[in-house]
Design a protein around this motif. Sequence first.
Motif, short mmCIF file in Angstrom:
data_model
loop_
_atom_site.label_atom_id
_atom_site.label_comp_id
_atom_site.label_asym_id
_atom_site.label_seq_id
_atom_site.Cartn_x
_atom_site.Cartn_y
_atom_site.Cartn_z
N LEU A 53 0.82 -1.21 0.00
CA LEU A 53 0.00 0.00 0.00
C LEU A 53 0.86 1.26 0.00
N GLY A 57 1.05 2.13 -3.65
CA GLY A 57 -0.04 3.10 -3.61
C GLY A 57 0.52 4.49 -3.41
N VAL A 61 -3.11 5.62 3.83
CA VAL A 61 -3.57 4.28 4.21
C VAL A 61 -4.76 4.44 5.16
N CYS A 185 -5.58 2.50 -0.16
CA CYS A 185 -4.64 3.60 -0.35
C CYS A 185 -4.77 4.09 -1.78
#
Length: 223
Positions: A53, A57, A61, A185
Amino acid sequence: MQGRSESTGALDRAVAAFRAGGPVLVHDADDREGETDLLYPASAVTSASVARLRNDGGGLVFVALPAAIADRFDLPFLHEALDHPANDHSDLGYDAHPSFSLTVNHRDGFTGVTDDDRALTIRRLGEVSGDDDYGVDAFAEEFRTPGHVHLLRGAPGLLAERRGHTELGLALAREAGVAPAVAGCEMLDDDTGGALSTADARAYARRNDLPFVEGAALIEALS
């Protein structure tokens, strides 16, 4: 007909991935945020999931919870709990108000920000979300605020009321029959710092053999 078949196939893959505890990429809409989020069922999140994430990402989060569960945990909308002059969202261009609630850490973690600590926080949020006997007192014994995991409240009517990633992810979790909590995310572009383009998000999904689904397909199938 081919487009509908592709959408159905993408939805089926997304549901199967969530059911197995795996990640799914969800693009909301070009006329909304225009972002793709990397989403997991919260109860299946591991340290490796958190690493993906934050590395792949790069955005915030978070864990999204349905309104009924947020109420059971006594989690407010943060903008309704704050009395501060900066708490003004009249210029929010893509929505009526934000979904943010509290930020939390699990009490068994240390600083709360490491992959292990955030995985523990997220996973336990997923696990307790499905326990109807787990209320605010149990929540306060296990979690503290402020912390390093952002909680989001879903709209009570989910996709019938709001069509953000919060509701899209929760509708996907409901369809997959997993615990009603979703970690995610936003995906950002390392070069521009902006949202990762839809084309690049699709390419990431192909390279990593992950499902990519459009918000419109989820709305059509799950509303």
